[in-house]
Design a protein around this motif. Structure first.
Motif, short mmCIF file in Angstrom:
data_model
loop_
_atom_site.label_atom_id
_atom_site.label_comp_id
_atom_site.label_asym_id
_atom_site.label_seq_id
_atom_site.Cartn_x
_atom_site.Cartn_y
_atom_site.Cartn_z
N THR B 47 1.03 -1.22 -0.04
CA THR B 47 -0.10 -0.70 -0.27
C THR B 47 1.10 1.10 -0.29
OG1 THR B 47 -2.07 -1.39 0.91
CG2 THR B 47 -1.35 0.98 1.29
N GLN B 87 -7.67 0.56 -0.79
CA GLN B 87 -7.48 -0.35 -0.45
C GLN B 87 -8.87 -0.06 0.93
OE1 GLN B 87 -3.70 -2.12 2.23
NE2 GLN B 87 -5.14 -3.87 2.93
N ASP B 158 -5.60 -1.53 -5.26
CA ASP B 158 -4.99 -1.90 -3.93
C ASP B 158 -5.91 -2.70 -3.23
OD1 ASP B 158 -3.18 -2.38 -2.24
OD2 ASP B 158 -3.74 -0.83 -0.96
N GLU B 159 -5.53 -4.04 -3.27
CA GLU B 159 -6.37 -5.11 -3.20
C GLU B 159 -7.67 -5.48 -2.72
OE1 GLU B 159 -5.42 -6.99 1.08
OE2 GLU B 159 -3.20 -6.30 1.05
MG MG Z 1 -2.10 -2.44 2.11
#
Ligand code: MG
Ligand code: ATP
Lengths: 395, 324
Positions: B47, B87, B158-159
Motif C-alpha cells: 500500500t 485499499q 489496491d487489493e
Molecule cells: Mg495494503
C-alpha cells in the motif's frame, strides 16, 4: 457533464436531506427551544400577588372586615387565610409571596380608629413608624406617626431578597394604608408598555439565530469534513483531478443553502407564534446572518483542518462552542458578566453576531451603524478561512 | 512512448519511534499495456508503494515517473490520466450508485458514461440503490467503476478483491482483463497467489519493503527448476514410536530430476522437473535408508513455492520471524 462544484454541492445536499436526524437537529431543535422558552418566559397578563393572612389572636376581626377586606376586594391579590405554621410552610415553598400577620385584637383595632402602623423590619428599626422608601408617601408617614402610640397593628413576613415578595409587600401595605384612610398627595396614572421588541422572546430570537449559525457552521462544515477524512474519501478525492477549491466552495455553498431554510423557519415561526418582528430592515438581518455563517464555517473548517477522529473534532468543537454558549448572551444579556471580561466577550464571534442581530431586530439599527460587529465578523471569517486553508490536511 | 511506471530506489520511512522502514529500496518498471502485480504478505509495503505512485504519499527518497511525468511538476496532468481504488474507502452511503459515479465523472475532463459503466460491471439493477445498501462485492465493483469513470490510461488497484467470494472475484478479474485488453496498464496489489498467477502479466514479489523477485508468473515458477512439487511424509522404520530420523535434504537433492528440496516441518517438499523419473528413485532411496512412506502427493508448482523459496517463509506468515 456538470462541473465538479455543482456535483459536489448536489451530493452534499442529497446526503443532508437523506439524513432525517440531521434535519431534526438543524431545523426542529431551534423551534422546540423557541417554543419552550417563549412559553416559559412569556409576559403573563397581569401578575397576581399571593397574600396569606394569619391571626395570632382569637379576638382578631374577621378577614372581610376592616382594612383587610380591601385585600380580598382587589383582584390583584389572592388571599389565603391560615395558621402561622401553614403560612410559613407556604412561604418556604414559594407558594405565597407575603404573610400578613394581624398582631392586635378587634378591641384594640376599634380604639385605634382605622389607622394602621406596620412594623417594617427592613427599613424601620424600632418598628414604631413605617418609613418606607419604596412606597414613600409623605402623608402616610405623617399619619402613621400620629397614631404610633399603640405599636404595630400588622407584621409583614416575607423574604427580603425575593423581588416578588417585596412587590407584594409594598402593594399590600399600600392597600391597607389606603383602606385605613390614608390620603394620597396626588393622582398618578398607570400605562402599560407592551410594544414589540421589549419582550423576552424578542430578545431570545436573535440569540437563537446566532446559536444556530454557530452550531450549523461548526457541525455542517467541521464534522462533515472530518467524517470524510476518516472514511478516506478526502484521500480518494485527492487522487482525482477534482479542483480542491471546488470541494471547499461546495461545502461552503451547501452550508449557506441549508442555512436559508434554517433561518427562515425560525424567523417565520417566531413571527407567527409570538409576533416577533424585526424593528430594522431585513437587509441588516441578512447581512449579519451571512457574515455570522461565514465566520462559523471558517471556524468549522479550521477545527476540521487537522482532526483525524470524530472524538477529537467533537472535543474541539465543544471547546470552541461551550464558552460562547455561556458568555455570548444567547439566553440572557452578556452584560451580566464582570466588566473586566467584557472586552473579551465582545471579541467572540457569537457575541458579535448576536449583538449585531439584536441591534437590527430590537433597536432598529442598520447593519453599517454597527461597524464593530460588522468588521469583527468579517475579520473572523477571513482569518479563520486563511488559516484553515494553510493548515488543511487531505489525508 | 514512455513506460507506464518507472521507479528507482524508492524508500519510505514513516516517522515513528522507532521509525518504520516500510519501503526499503524498490525498483519497478511497468510497461504500457501490461497488468503488473505487487504480491506480498501483510505489512510488506504494498500500500505504501502504490500510494506513492498515486501521488498520495511523499517518498522519503527515490525516483518515480508515471506515464513519463513527475508528481511534483505535472500532478494535475497525471491525475487526469490515472484511475485508482484505495485499499479502503467508504463512499457516501446516502448517495446512489449512479449519483456516486456521476460525482466522480465530474472531476475529469473526459471520461466514460456512468450508465454504460454500470452496465459493464453488471450493476444495472443496483444503479439507483443507495451505496449503504450494497453488498461488499458490489461496493468493490463500484470502487473499481469510480476508478474507471475517468477513462484512465493507467489503473491502480489496491487489493481489489480482498474479502470477495469466488464468483465476485472472477467477475472483477474479467473487468480488469477487459481493461488491460484495450492496451492499457494496470498495477494491482494482492496477497492472493492465484490472483497474481491468473491476472498478472508480471509479478513483483514484495517482502519487508523490498522486491525479492520479479518476472512473469511462468518464469518465476520455472526458476524453481521444476514445475512440479512432490510432497511426502516418511517415518523411521527402526525407531520405536516418537520422532526419529528424517531423510536429509542432501540425500533428496541427489535424486534425479530433483532441483530443490525443503523441509516444511511435517513434510518434505521437492521441486521436480519430471515426476515420472523422480518418484521411482525417491521410493527406492527411502527404502534403502530404512524409511517408510506415509503419504505422497504431487502438484504443479505455484507462486507460493516461489515465495517460500525467495522469502524463506510462507506468504501467509505476516510475522516472518516466527519461522526463521
Ligand atoms: Mg495494503
Ligand atoms: N502511517 C503509518 N505510520 C507508521 N507506519 C505505517 C504507516 N502506514 C503503514 N505503516 C507500516 O508500514 C508497513 C507497510 O505497510 P503497508 O500498508 O504498506 O503494507 P501492505 O503491504 O499494504 O500490507 P497489507 O497487505 O496489510 O495491506 C507496515 O509495517 C505498517 O505497519
Amino acid at each position: 457533464m456538470s462541473s465538479a462544484f455543482a456535483q459536489l454541492t448536489l451530493s452534499r445536499i442529497r446526503e443532508f436531506i437523506r439524513e432525517p436526524e440531521a434535519l431534526f437537529w438543524v431545523y426542529g431543535f431551534p423551534l422546540l427551544m423557541a417554543t419552550a422558552l417563549g412559553i416559559a418566559f412569556r409576559n403573563q397578563p397581569v401578575e397576581q400577588m399571593r397574600v396569606d393572612v394569619v391571626k395570632t389572636r382569637a379576638d382578631a376581626p374577621p378577614a372581610d372586615a376592616g382594612p383587610l377586606a380591601a385585600l380580598a376586594r382587589e383582584s390583584r391579590f389572592v388571599v389565603t387565610e391560615g395558621t402561622d405554621t401553614a403560612a410559613r410552610q407556604r412561604l418556604r415553598g414559594g407558594k405565597t409571596d407575603v404573610v400578613v400577620v394581624v398582631v392586635r385584637g378587634a378591641a384594640e383595632l376599634t380604639t385605634a380608629e382605622g389607622s394602621a402602623v406596620a412594623t417594617d423590619p427592613p427599613v424601620a428599626g424600632g418598628g414604631a413608624v413605617a418609613t418606607d422608601p419604596p412606597v414613600a408617601e409623605g402623608g402616610a408617614v405623617a399619619e402613621g406617626a400620629a397614631v404610633a402610640k399603640g405599636g404595630a397593628r400588622y407584621a409583614y413576613l416575607y423574604d427580603f431578597t425575593r423581588k416578588e415578595s417585596l412587590l407584594a409587600r409594598n402593594a399590600v401595605e399600600d392597600a391597607l394604608q389606603r383602606a385605613a384612610g390614608r390620603r394620597d398627595a396626588f393622582m398618578a396614572e398607570d400605562r402599560n408598555f407592551d410594544e414589540p421588541g421589549g419582550r423576552y422572546i424578542d430578545f431570545l430570537v436573535p440569540g437563537l439565530l446566532g446559536m444556530s449559525l454557530m452550531g450549523g457552521g461548526l457541525w455542517g462544515v467541521g464534522y462533515v469534513i472530518v467524517d470524510m477524512r476518516i472514511r478516506k474519501l478526502l484521500k480518494r478525492f485527492l487522487a482525482t483531478p477534482m479542483p480542491r477549491s471546488h470541494f471547499l466552495a461546495a461545502i461552503l455553498a451547501s452550508r449557506l443553502l441549508f442555512l436559508l431554510p434554517e433561518v427562515l423557519v425560525l424567523l417565520a415561526f417566531a413571527r407567527f407564534a409570538f409576533g416577533v418582528q424585526s424593528q430594522g430592515g431585513l437587509v441588516g438581518v441578512l447581512v449579519f446572518i451571512l457574515l455570522g455563517a461565514l465566520a462559523f464555517a471558517g471556524i468549522g473548517l479550521l477545527v476540521a483542518s487537522r482532526a483525524r477522529t470524530l472524538e477529537s473534532v467533537s472535543g474541539l468543537m465543544n471547546l470552541v462552542m461551550l464558552p460562547m454558549w455561556v458568555l455570548s448572551g444567547i439566553f440572557f444579556s452578556s452584560d451580566r458578566f464582570p466588566t473586566a471580561v467584557q472586552p473579551w466577550i465582545k471579541l467572540l464571534p457569537l457575541t458579535m453576531a448576536i449583538d449585531g442581530l439584536r441591534g437590527v431586530m430590537i433597536e432598529g439599527l442598520a447593519a453599517w451603524s454597527q461597524p464593530r460587529e460588522l468588521i469583527g465578523l468579517a475579520i473572523w471569517a477571513s482569518v479563520s478561512f486563511a488559516l484553515a486553508l494553510r493548515l488543511f490536511r487531505w489525508n | 512512448m514512455s513506460d507506464a511506471i518507472r521507479v528507482r530506489d524508492l524508500r519510505k520511512t514513516y516517522p515513528a519511534s522507532p521509525p518504520v522502514e516500510a519501503v526499503r529500496g524498490i525498483d519497478l518498471h511497468v510497461e504500457r499495456g501490461e497488468c503488473f502485480g505487487l504480491l506480498g504478505p501483510n505489512g510488506a509495503g504494498k500500500t505504501t508503494t502504490i500510494e506513492i505512485l498515486e501521488g498520495l504519499l511523499d517518498a522519503t527518497s527515490g525516483d518515480v515517473e508515471i506515464l513519463g511525468l513527475r508528481w511534483d511538476r505535472d500532478g494535475d496532468a497525471i491525475r487526469q490520466r490515472i484511475g485508482i481504488s484505495l485499499q479502503e474507502t467508504r463512499l457516501s452511503e446516502k448517495l446512489t450508485l449512479r449519483e456516486t459515479l456521476r460525482l466522480f465523472r465530474s472531476f475529469y475532463r473526459q471520461g466514460r458514461d456512468p450508465d454504460q459503466l454500470i452496465a459493464q460491471l453488471s450493476l444495472g439493477d443496483k444503479a439507483d440503490a443507495r451505496v449503504g445498501k450494497l453488498s461488499g462485492g458490489q461496493k468493490q465493483r463500484l470502487a473499481v467503476a469510480c476508478a474507471l469513470v475517468g477513462d484512465p490510461e493507467l489503473l491502480f488497484l489496491d487489493e481489489p478483491t480482498t474479502g470477495l467470494d469466488p464468483r465476485s472475484r472472477r467477475e472483477l478479474w474479467s473487468v480488469i482483463q477487459q481493461f488491460r485488453d484495450s492496451r492499457r496498464t494496470v498495477l494491482l496489489t494482492t496477497h492472493y497467489l492465484d490472483e497474481a498467477e491468473r491476472l498478472c502479466d508480471r509479478v513483483a514479489i514484495v517482502d519487508r519493503g523490498r522486491v525479492i523477485a520479479c518476472d512473469t508468473p511462468r518464469a518465476l515458477i520455472a526458476s524453481l527448476g521444476g514445475e512440479h512439487v512432490i510432497e511426502f511424509q516418511a517415518s523411521d522404520r527402526l525407531a520405536t514410536g516418537g520422532a526419529g530420523r528424517r531423510p536429509t535434504l542432501d540425500a533428496m537433492l541427489a535424486l534425479p530430476s530433483v532441483t530443490g528440496a525443503r523441509d516444511d516441518g511435517e513434510r518434505l517438499a521437492l521441486s521436480v522437473a519430471e515426476p515420472h523419473v523422480a518418484i521411482p528413485a525417491l521410493l527406492a532411496r527411502l527404502a534403502d535408508l530404512g524409511f517408510q512412506l506415509a503419504g505422497l502427493t504431487t502438484r504443479h508448482a505455484s507462486l507460493e513455492d516461489v515465495f517460500i523459496k525467495v522469502a524463506g517463509h510462507a506468504l501467509s506468515d505476516a510475522e516472518p520471524s516466527v519461522r526463521e
